[in-house]
Design an enzyme around this catalytic site. Structure first.
Site, mmCIF file in Angstrom:
data_model
loop_
_atom_site.group_PDB
_atom_site.id
_atom_site.type_symbol
_atom_site.label_atom_id
_atom_site.label_comp_id
_atom_site.label_asym_id
_atom_site.label_seq_id
_atom_site.Cartn_x
_atom_site.Cartn_y
_atom_site.Cartn_z
ATOM 1 N N HIS A 136 46.356 -7.356 46.627
ATOM 2 C CA HIS A 136 47.174 -8.557 46.859
ATOM 3 C C HIS A 136 46.334 -9.627 47.582
ATOM 4 C CE1 HIS A 136 50.421 -5.338 46.968
ATOM 5 N NE2 HIS A 136 50.890 -6.144 46.046
ATOM 6 N N GLN B 43 52.327 -7.105 32.380
ATOM 7 C CA GLN B 43 53.142 -8.080 33.096
ATOM 8 C C GLN B 43 52.567 -9.497 32.940
ATOM 9 O OE1 GLN B 43 55.189 -7.251 36.978
ATOM 10 N NE2 GLN B 43 53.451 -8.371 37.761
HETATM 11 P P1 AMP Z 1 53.116 -5.840 43.241
HETATM 12 O O1 AMP Z 1 53.351 -6.084 44.689
HETATM 13 O O2 AMP Z 1 52.689 -4.453 42.901
HETATM 14 O O3 AMP Z 1 54.257 -6.345 42.390
HETATM 15 O O4 AMP Z 1 51.876 -6.749 42.848
HETATM 16 C C1 AMP Z 1 51.862 -8.137 43.097
HETATM 17 C C2 AMP Z 1 50.679 -8.737 42.380
HETATM 18 O O5 AMP Z 1 49.476 -8.151 42.878
HETATM 19 C C3 AMP Z 1 50.720 -8.460 40.861
HETATM 20 O O6 AMP Z 1 50.306 -9.614 40.159
HETATM 21 C C4 AMP Z 1 49.740 -7.332 40.721
HETATM 22 O O7 AMP Z 1 49.130 -7.267 39.444
HETATM 23 C C5 AMP Z 1 48.708 -7.674 41.787
HETATM 24 N N1 AMP Z 1 47.954 -6.466 42.148
HETATM 25 C C6 AMP Z 1 48.461 -5.262 42.491
HETATM 26 N N2 AMP Z 1 47.470 -4.362 42.682
HETATM 27 C C7 AMP Z 1 46.303 -5.027 42.460
HETATM 28 C C8 AMP Z 1 44.924 -4.651 42.498
HETATM 29 N N3 AMP Z 1 44.528 -3.430 42.795
HETATM 30 N N4 AMP Z 1 44.002 -5.601 42.208
HETATM 31 C C9 AMP Z 1 44.381 -6.859 41.897
HETATM 32 N N5 AMP Z 1 45.667 -7.279 41.849
HETATM 33 C C10 AMP Z 1 46.622 -6.372 42.117
#
Ligand code: AMP
Length: 291
Positions: A37, A151
């Site tokens: 994030h 997504q």
């Molecule tokens: P989430 O809180 O899991 O809904 O993720 C929020 C955003 O952070 C989404 O756009 C995810 O794709 C991105 N995200 C989650 N994990 C990672 C990661 N390891 N590397 C890069 N972006 C991420």
């Protein structure tokens, strides 16, 4: 950092930013923040744009109430991480932010494959909250992670279909020292944590074999068996699909990715990696690589 819970407060702040001619970068999250994030936030903070982060564990995108209940939450740590990154506004809507009505719009096939197949209604839930966020915030850029590749495709479609002005920035997946993609759900893995290494290893091995040539599509089933044998409870999917529209491979060369979802002790993890060269599927169901 401004902490905003109420919609009218959010709207008045957005109006202020816009009247000052400031561009808005938006990062939707479900909290329990990690360096994945943070990498999105750091990219969004470059330049003088306003950076808005939302934290909302969206019940509509969980098909299993227990999964929703167990999803990791760490409000205080999240807030201090965001303050450290100098985020301008954190939007934390309350649980009534979206109602449970059906989505009055069809996402089509894209919502029924990969994560949409084994998590029925997941992308409709994502779409509902994203449409609401985009309508309220109308950001110039939305930052999304490559880890949730499907997504990003769904959100690009929503932006196009509803003519939102937001441009999508897709940020590379941040991985740990074992190449495991960082994920809030990793915190739920206990003594079986080591099994998560099989995810990036499998993707990398498949890509290596594809690039070495002579890869039959049926080889994917052997990989599924191998990782189950090594201790992974369930392979939700393991598939090679086109990057542009996530359709299956056909007779034309295209950029592709290998997508995986597994469950380790009921913790559902996903990942994907791109095949560097363009590939196609020939009549013998073998993958051919472009020169
Ligand atoms: P989430 O809180 O899991 O809904 O993720 C929020 C955003 O952070 C989404 O756009 C995810 O794709 C991105 N995200 C989650 N994990 C990672 C990661 N390891 N590397 C890069 N972006 C991420």
């Amino acid at each position: 950092m401004l902490l905003v819970r109420k919609l009218d407060f959010l709207l008045s702040e957005i109006l202020k930013y816009k009247s000052l001619g400031r561009k808005i970068n938006f990062i939707p999250t479900m909290g329990s923040l990690h360096q994945g994030h943070i990498s999105l936030i750091k990219k969004a903070k470059k330049g003088k744009q306003i950076c808005i982060v939302s934290i909302f564990v969206n019940p509509l995108q969980f098909n299993d109430p227990l999964d929703f209940k167990n999803y990791p939450r760490s409000k205080k740590i999240d807030r201090s991480l965001l303050m450290k990154e100098d985020v301008d506004l954190l939007f934390v809507p309350d649980k009534n932010f979206i109602s449970g009505d059906n989505l009055p719009y069809s996402l089509g096939d894209i919502s029924k494959i990969l994560c949409g197949k084994d998590r029925h209604g997941h992308f409709e839930g994502v779409a509902k909250v994203i449409i609401k966020f985009l309508s309220l915030i109308n950001p110039d850029f939305i930052y999304l992670g490559e880890k949730d590749f499907q997504q990003t495709v769904v959100i690009k479609k929503i932006i196009k279909d509803f003519n939102f002005k937001a441009k999508v920035k897709v940020i590379s997946t941040v991985r740990d020292e074992n190449r495991v993609a960082l994920s809030s759900r990793n915190k739920l893995l206990k003594k079986n944590k080591y099994l998560a290494c099989l995810i990036p290893r499998t993707l990398a091995k498949i890509i290596e074999e594809i690039e070495n040539g002579d890869f039959k599509l049926s080889r994917i089933n052997e990989f599924k068996k191998i990782i189950k044998k090594k201790g992974i409870d369930k392979v939700n999917y393991l598939e090679i699909r086109k990057e542009s529209d996530l359709q299956k491979l056909g007779p034309e060369f295209c950029v592709c990715r290998v997508f995986i979802s597994v469950s380790i002790c009921n913790v559902r993890l996903i990942d994907n990696m791109r095949v560097k060269k363009k590939i196609k599927l020939n009549k013998e169901k073998k993958l051919e690589i472009s020169s």
